[in-house]
Motif scaffolding. Structure first.
Motif, PDB file in Angstrom:
ATOM      1  N   LYS A 245      -0.156  42.544  57.253  1.00 40.11           N
ATOM      2  CA  LYS A 245       0.505  41.241  57.240  1.00 40.11           C
ATOM      3  C   LYS A 245       1.812  41.375  57.995  1.00 40.11           C
ATOM      4  O   LYS A 245       2.446  42.435  57.999  1.00 40.11           O
ATOM      5  CB  LYS A 245       0.765  40.775  55.805  1.00 40.11           C
ATOM      6  CG  LYS A 245      -0.480  40.443  55.008  1.00 40.11           C
ATOM      7  CD  LYS A 245      -0.118  39.978  53.616  1.00 40.11           C
ATOM      8  CE  LYS A 245      -1.351  39.476  52.859  1.00 40.11           C
ATOM      9  NZ  LYS A 245      -2.352  40.552  52.691  1.00 40.11           N
ATOM     10  N   VAL A 246       2.233  40.293  58.650  1.00 42.41           N
ATOM     11  CA  VAL A 246       3.480  40.321  59.401  1.00 42.41           C
ATOM     12  C   VAL A 246       4.139  38.952  59.357  1.00 42.41           C
ATOM     13  O   VAL A 246       3.460  37.918  59.395  1.00 42.41           O
ATOM     14  CB  VAL A 246       3.244  40.768  60.870  1.00 42.41           C
ATOM     15  CG1 VAL A 246       2.325  39.804  61.617  1.00 42.41           C
ATOM     16  CG2 VAL A 246       4.571  40.919  61.617  1.00 42.41           C
TER      17      VAL A 246
ATOM     18  N   ALA B 190      -3.116  41.211  62.720  1.00 42.61           N
ATOM     19  CA  ALA B 190      -2.555  39.975  62.192  1.00 42.61           C
ATOM     20  C   ALA B 190      -1.357  39.627  63.061  1.00 42.61           C
ATOM     21  O   ALA B 190      -0.645  40.527  63.543  1.00 42.61           O
ATOM     22  CB  ALA B 190      -2.132  40.139  60.739  1.00 42.61           C
ATOM     23  N   THR B 191      -1.137  38.354  63.304  1.00 45.51           N
ATOM     24  CA  THR B 191      -0.042  37.960  64.194  1.00 45.51           C
ATOM     25  C   THR B 191       0.868  36.932  63.548  1.00 45.51           C
ATOM     26  O   THR B 191       0.466  36.185  62.656  1.00 45.51           O
ATOM     27  CB  THR B 191      -0.584  37.369  65.515  1.00 45.51           C
ATOM     28  OG1 THR B 191      -1.339  36.192  65.215  1.00 45.51           O
ATOM     29  CG2 THR B 191      -1.448  38.373  66.253  1.00 45.51           C
ATOM     30  N   ALA B 192       2.101  36.914  64.006  1.00 38.51           N
ATOM     31  CA  ALA B 192       3.073  35.887  63.636  1.00 38.51           C
ATOM     32  C   ALA B 192       3.774  35.443  64.909  1.00 38.51           C
ATOM     33  O   ALA B 192       4.038  36.266  65.806  1.00 38.51           O
ATOM     34  CB  ALA B 192       4.073  36.427  62.628  1.00 38.51           C
TER      35      ALA B 192
ATOM     36  N   ALA C  38       0.560  42.956  64.103  1.00 36.83           N
ATOM     37  CA  ALA C  38       0.492  44.139  63.243  1.00 36.83           C
ATOM     38  C   ALA C  38      -0.975  44.487  63.014  1.00 36.83           C
ATOM     39  O   ALA C  38      -1.793  43.613  62.717  1.00 36.83           O
ATOM     40  CB  ALA C  38       1.186  43.873  61.915  1.00 36.83           C
ATOM     41  N   THR C  39      -1.298  45.759  63.163  1.00 36.98           N
ATOM     42  CA  THR C  39      -2.675  46.215  62.975  1.00 36.98           C
ATOM     43  C   THR C  39      -2.721  47.256  61.858  1.00 36.98           C
ATOM     44  O   THR C  39      -1.938  48.219  61.870  1.00 36.98           O
ATOM     45  CB  THR C  39      -3.230  46.826  64.268  1.00 36.98           C
ATOM     46  OG1 THR C  39      -3.118  45.862  65.322  1.00 36.98           O
ATOM     47  CG2 THR C  39      -4.692  47.224  64.095  1.00 36.98           C
ATOM     48  N   GLY C  40      -3.612  47.047  60.889  1.00 36.41           N
ATOM     49  CA  GLY C  40      -3.747  47.978  59.782  1.00 36.41           C
ATOM     50  C   GLY C  40      -4.771  49.050  60.077  1.00 36.41           C
ATOM     51  O   GLY C  40      -5.353  49.103  61.172  1.00 36.41           O
ATOM     52  N   ASP C  41      -5.034  49.905  59.070  1.00 35.38           N
ATOM     53  CA  ASP C  41      -6.006  50.977  59.289  1.00 35.38           C
ATOM     54  C   ASP C  41      -7.444  50.466  59.312  1.00 35.38           C
ATOM     55  O   ASP C  41      -8.376  51.231  59.553  1.00 35.38           O
ATOM     56  CB  ASP C  41      -5.833  52.081  58.248  1.00 35.38           C
ATOM     57  CG  ASP C  41      -5.976  51.580  56.819  1.00 35.38           C
ATOM     58  OD1 ASP C  41      -6.449  50.444  56.610  1.00 35.38           O
ATOM     59  OD2 ASP C  41      -5.617  52.343  55.886  1.00 35.38           O
TER      60      ASP C  41
END
Length: 427
Positions: free
Chosen positions: A58-59, A136-138, A128-131
């Motif tokens: 999340k971002v 996810a973008t803002a 933001a990219t998780g594992d």
């Protein structure tokens, strides 16, 4: 104009950048300071199936807030990301062109490489990219303020390309006094890169002058780059930073001069790159006008000058004398210089008006060896050097010097500063 970090000066690690800011013990993460009108929303990556679970990461963007206007040209992108293994910031101007930049060394925000244009719309997207590999973008769109009428210049005392001694502080002067509330923000925008890496910190020498010094004397041959990101930065009372600028300079060989007034004979020991190259007989200030004990640096070099004290209120202190090989140590008038009239006293007794007297031959030799910023350490006299009477940065122990920073100093993990924390007399 080159920008921070300078890759041609060697790699810059996060730890080394923090050392330059005096923040070596600070924990760094992607979480950022909050502020503005509120964060923008988190959005999944484009093309995601409606039935797919949301991205793990999340971002949110907190500054500049979406739709914000009158944003300073110094705008920094502040965001918070959770459960992210990587983040990417993309800033575009109104024409859709990318604006280069990088994270601030303290990790609290993303800095454009240059001040933003005034009166211009920008759009920033943080991904933001998780594992789970899903982004996810803002996004935030904002408009910068009109060009201000009231500005503050931040000017380096040293010119580009200067080569200075191992005791020389970096000096930046401001065209007006900066209120306490804005000092940390300005100090944070003065980015220092040293090769090799040396821990150091900014201190507010006066209300309108900032100095940076390493913890110990500079290492000989150090390359220095300062990136001043002050353009458009709010500096109080409706004033803003005039522009960004840079400084590139270097440190020369190590030359350190020491004098112990209590030693017999009275001499100056000249140490070059760790080796004593000359011992010079000296005479210091007489009892009524003693020389100052402390760590000074050479701040001015004059092959020929005139000492004129004919306006002194004490008739006994009035004189006008031609002087050669004069090297200023304090604003109050203490110099190293040739004094052929006191040769018989040199090494034996103190007869000067506070200066360091030596023979013409020795003064000439020393003048040919020195440069601005070479340290002079004087001990054993009855007068203590007044802080600020010259460039006296290294006269303060490190644990006292850091108190002049508007950003609290964080010591390196595991460091146990000496109680006196004085700089080493040799680089």
């Amino acid at each position: 104009m080159p920008s921070f970090p300078r890759t041609d000066l060697g790699p810059l690690t996060r730890r080394s950048a923090l050392a330059a800011l005096g923040l070596t013990g600070t924990a760094i993460g992607l979480a950022a300071c909050t502020g503005g009108k509120g964060p923008s929303g988190t959005a999944p990556s484009g093309g995601q199936s409606p039935d797919a679970p949301p991205p793990k990461a999340k971002v949110t963007i907190t500054e500049p807030a979406t739709a914000a206007t009158e944003v300073p040209a110094s705008a920094e992108i502040v965001f918070a990301a959770t459960d992210a293994v990587s983040t990417q910031v993309v800033l575009k101007d109104a024409a859709g062109a990318d604006v280069p930049g990088e994270m601030h060394p303290d990790g609290k925000g993303w800095l454009p490489a240059k001040a933003l244009a005034y009166g211009t719309a920008y759009t920033v997207t943080v991904t933001a990219t998780g594992d789970d590999g899903r982004p996810a973008t803002a996004t935030s769109t904002f408009t910068t303020m009109a060009q201000p009428d009231k500005t503050v210049r931040v000017v380096s005392f040293l010119p580009d390309g200067a080569v200075v001694g191992v005791g020389m502080p970096l000096i930046f002067r401001l065209s007006r006094k900066i209120p306490q509330a804005q000092r940390a923000a300005l100090q944070r925008r003065l980015l220092v890169q040293t090769t090799p890496v040396q821990e150091g910190i900014w201190t507010w020498y006066t209300d309108d002058e900032l100095h940076w010094r390493p913890r110990e004397f500079w290492q000989a041959g150090t390359k220095v780059f300062v990136d001043v990101r002050a353009g458009g930065l709010p500096l109080g009372d409706g004033f803003f930073g005039a522009r960004n600028s840079t400084l590139t300079c270097s440190i020369g060989r190590s030359l350190v001069m020491t004098i112990d007034d209590k030693a017999k004979p009275k001499v100056m020991k000249v140490v070059k790159d760790g080796v004593t190259v000359r011992t010079i007989k000296v005479s210091l200030g007489r009892a009524s006008m003693p020389s100052s004990s402390g760590t000074t640096v050479i701040i001015e070099r004059l092959a020929k000058t005139v000492f004129d004290t004919t306006s002194d209120p004490n008739p006994n202190n009035r004189y006008r004398t031609n002087i050669v090989y004069a090297q200023r140590l304090t604003w109050g008038g203490e110099f190293i210089h040739a004094a052929p009239w006191s040769v018989k006293d040199q090494g034996v007794r103190n007869v000067s008006h506070g200066c360091v007297n030596m023979s013409t031959a020795d003064a000439k030799w020393l003048f040919e060896q020195t440069m601005i910023g070479d340290p002079v350490i004087t001990k054993g006299t009855p007068r203590k050097l007044q802080y600020g009477n010259g460039w006296t940065d290294f006269d303060k122990p490190w644990d006292e010097y850091v108190k002049g920073s508007a950003i609290p100093y964080e010591p390196s993990p595991g460091a146990s500063p000496s109680p006196d924390a004085s700089p080493s007399p040799a680089a």
